[in-house]
Motif scaffolding. Sequence first.
Motif, mmCIF file in Angstrom:
data_model
loop_
_atom_site.group_PDB
_atom_site.id
_atom_site.type_symbol
_atom_site.label_atom_id
_atom_site.label_comp_id
_atom_site.label_asym_id
_atom_site.label_seq_id
_atom_site.Cartn_x
_atom_site.Cartn_y
_atom_site.Cartn_z
ATOM 1 N N GLY A 190 22.240 46.976 34.698
ATOM 2 C CA GLY A 190 21.799 48.355 34.535
ATOM 3 C C GLY A 190 21.865 48.860 33.107
ATOM 4 O O GLY A 190 21.982 50.066 32.868
ATOM 5 N N VAL A 191 21.776 47.960 32.124
ATOM 6 C CA VAL A 191 21.796 48.334 30.708
ATOM 7 C C VAL A 191 20.552 47.753 30.040
ATOM 8 O O VAL A 191 20.403 46.541 29.944
ATOM 9 N N ARG A 192 19.667 48.619 29.599
ATOM 10 C CA ARG A 192 18.392 48.178 29.010
ATOM 11 C C ARG A 192 18.484 48.141 27.488
ATOM 12 O O ARG A 192 18.928 49.109 26.847
ATOM 13 N N VAL A 193 18.062 47.027 26.918
ATOM 14 C CA VAL A 193 17.967 46.915 25.465
ATOM 15 C C VAL A 193 16.636 47.520 25.029
ATOM 16 O O VAL A 193 15.570 47.016 25.387
ATOM 17 N N GLU A 194 16.710 48.607 24.283
ATOM 18 C CA GLU A 194 15.502 49.306 23.848
ATOM 19 C C GLU A 194 14.880 48.646 22.625
ATOM 20 O O GLU A 194 13.652 48.555 22.509
ATOM 21 N N GLN A 195 15.710 48.207 21.693
ATOM 22 C CA GLN A 195 15.197 47.548 20.489
ATOM 23 C C GLN A 195 16.310 46.780 19.803
ATOM 24 O O GLN A 195 17.497 47.029 20.031
ATOM 25 N N VAL A 208 20.775 50.252 23.046
ATOM 26 C CA VAL A 208 20.694 50.112 24.495
ATOM 27 C C VAL A 208 20.764 51.475 25.167
ATOM 28 O O VAL A 208 21.179 52.474 24.564
ATOM 29 N N GLU A 209 20.352 51.489 26.443
ATOM 30 C CA GLU A 209 20.451 52.693 27.259
ATOM 31 C C GLU A 209 21.054 52.332 28.602
ATOM 32 O O GLU A 209 20.693 51.315 29.205
ATOM 33 N N ASP A 210 21.970 53.168 29.079
ATOM 34 C CA ASP A 210 22.529 53.009 30.416
ATOM 35 C C ASP A 210 21.490 53.506 31.417
ATOM 36 O O ASP A 210 21.175 54.697 31.467
ATOM 37 N N CYS A 211 20.942 52.584 32.220
ATOM 38 C CA CYS A 211 19.872 52.941 33.159
ATOM 39 C C CYS A 211 20.386 53.748 34.347
ATOM 40 O O CYS A 211 19.599 54.361 35.073
ATOM 41 N N GLU A 212 21.692 53.761 34.573
ATOM 42 C CA GLU A 212 22.248 54.472 35.715
ATOM 43 C C GLU A 212 22.580 55.923 35.374
ATOM 44 O O GLU A 212 22.150 56.842 36.068
ATOM 45 N N ALA A 213 23.328 56.141 34.326
ATOM 46 C CA ALA A 213 23.770 57.500 33.982
ATOM 47 C C ALA A 213 23.051 58.060 32.768
ATOM 48 O O ALA A 213 23.223 59.233 32.430
ATOM 49 N N GLY A 214 22.242 57.235 32.102
ATOM 50 C CA GLY A 214 21.594 57.677 30.882
ATOM 51 C C GLY A 214 22.542 57.618 29.704
ATOM 52 O O GLY A 214 23.752 57.426 29.855
ATOM 53 N N GLY A 215 21.991 57.765 28.529
ATOM 54 C CA GLY A 215 22.820 57.773 27.325
ATOM 55 C C GLY A 215 22.649 56.512 26.503
ATOM 56 O O GLY A 215 22.701 55.413 27.034
ATOM 57 N N PRO A 216 22.410 56.661 25.184
ATOM 58 C CA PRO A 216 22.202 55.515 24.294
ATOM 59 C C PRO A 216 23.510 55.001 23.706
ATOM 60 O O PRO A 216 24.514 55.708 23.627
#
Length: 530
Positions: A190-195, A208-216
């Motif tokens: 649930g952690v997306r690498v944005e760049q 990265v962004e937490d796909c569950e709770a949001g937040g970079p």
Amino acid sequence: MNQDWNAAWRQQILPTLAAETWDLIVIGGGISGAGILREAARRGWRCLLLEQRDFAWGTSSRSSKMVHGGLRYIAKGQWRLTRDSVRERQRLLDEAPGLVEPMSFMMPHYRGGFPGPRVLGGLLSVYDALAGRRSHRFHDAQQLRFLAPGVKESKLIGGTCFVDALTDDARLVMRVLSEARADGAVVLNGVRVEQLLREDGRVYGVQVEDCEAGGPLQLRCGVLAVATGAWAERLRLPESPRQLRPLRGSHLLLPGWRLPVAQAFTFLHERDRRPVFVFPWEGATVVGTTDLDHREDLDQSASISAEELDYLLAACTQQFPAAEVSATDVLSTWSGVRPVVGSASAHQGKPSNETREHVLWQEPGCVTLAGGKLTTFRPQAIEVLKACADMLGRHFEDHAPAVFAAVPALSIPGLSPQQWRRLAGRHGRDLPRLAQLIAESGPETVGNTDTLWAELAFACEAEMVLHLDDLLLRRTRLGLLLARGGEAYFPAIRQLCQPRLGWDDAHWQQEQQRYRVLWQRHHGLPEATP
């Protein structure tokens, strides 16, 4: 290793990640990323794995479940790939019994058909030589009728039998990740690498962004390994050439009683002369696979098409005509996207002609693995880590130690030897914790499957379940093995799992509805089917 590897632990650990400079960050939670992480952690590297969806969400839970050497690669002259595959197949059979199991494969022969017994026997002799053991045998038509009742008999002259292996691919990923965590690795879904973060021409970390709770978050590392399969090109520099050719392979799952087979059958489809397999798996029967260009959005789960369904049903009719298998018999379907590396000219050719060899793409501070096979995940990981070690200025040696630690010796009352072997293979060093749950709740299985209710409880407590599909499609395979994804068992699953997951009633209802939609769209029959 933290026993409570779950959503609560995840919430606690996420804010602390940015305070460290990691030796290695691995992007991708399939078998390739898991293998890289396992080999790095055992060498004492401070390493972190990030998966944007769920572990084995992509290809690594939707493969053909085969741990094999790739017999057809011999005919294509891919000797190194076949050699590495048969060696790794044997390694996995030796190290993970109950998870990777030998399976007899049978190829029937018919008058005027290709390949005949002599041609196939010659290929298998090379195959056996690479493996270091003989495992093939020819059976005449009379023997084959006894060994394979229901097989097409017109012009039948016999069949050649050889041995490969099958696995539960998603559980293989979880077992490898468990070994990495035991050696100190941190593993998150649930952690997306944005760049990728670059400075002076070198990768030094990820946004990265937490796909569950949001937040970079910004995370720093000495070196980055990208093992995202069909998504491998997304994080490359814009000027890098596009080389991946995503290919979709779809499968049908039938109730075992509807098309009972005691071994795997492989034969060439009459339409395109591609190999098709029909084999027993988890008490059911798998029919697969297709091989065609996948042109849909990679961010959406792949789904079987009406044409693929017709193709696989035709394969059943071709090889087992008396069974009269139809779409109404299908329990579930799955489709995976293979991360095949091709050239510009190769993209115009048949998908089945593409090589399954892997390649490494490198830029300072970053190594990307593209292509490859499930069976050879360990040597692929070693190759990636050697390149990473060079970038870190570290000495690297491969002493080829066991991927899996020995399973603790213990007795679990109420289980047969076969059940113990199965659980030991799937859970490895976590078996004592699972045994406690079995002692509390008993050894009962869910419906007519081999999955214990205690396995569901264990997954909720200690296997990082964030969504209901994580539990039913990957930690267990109940969503594939039970009718309509297990809907009839939802009340009992809720009673057992909701408290362990910490979900309130609204959250459970939301997850249940999400799962129903997902299952129908990606694991049911295609909408175009009447």
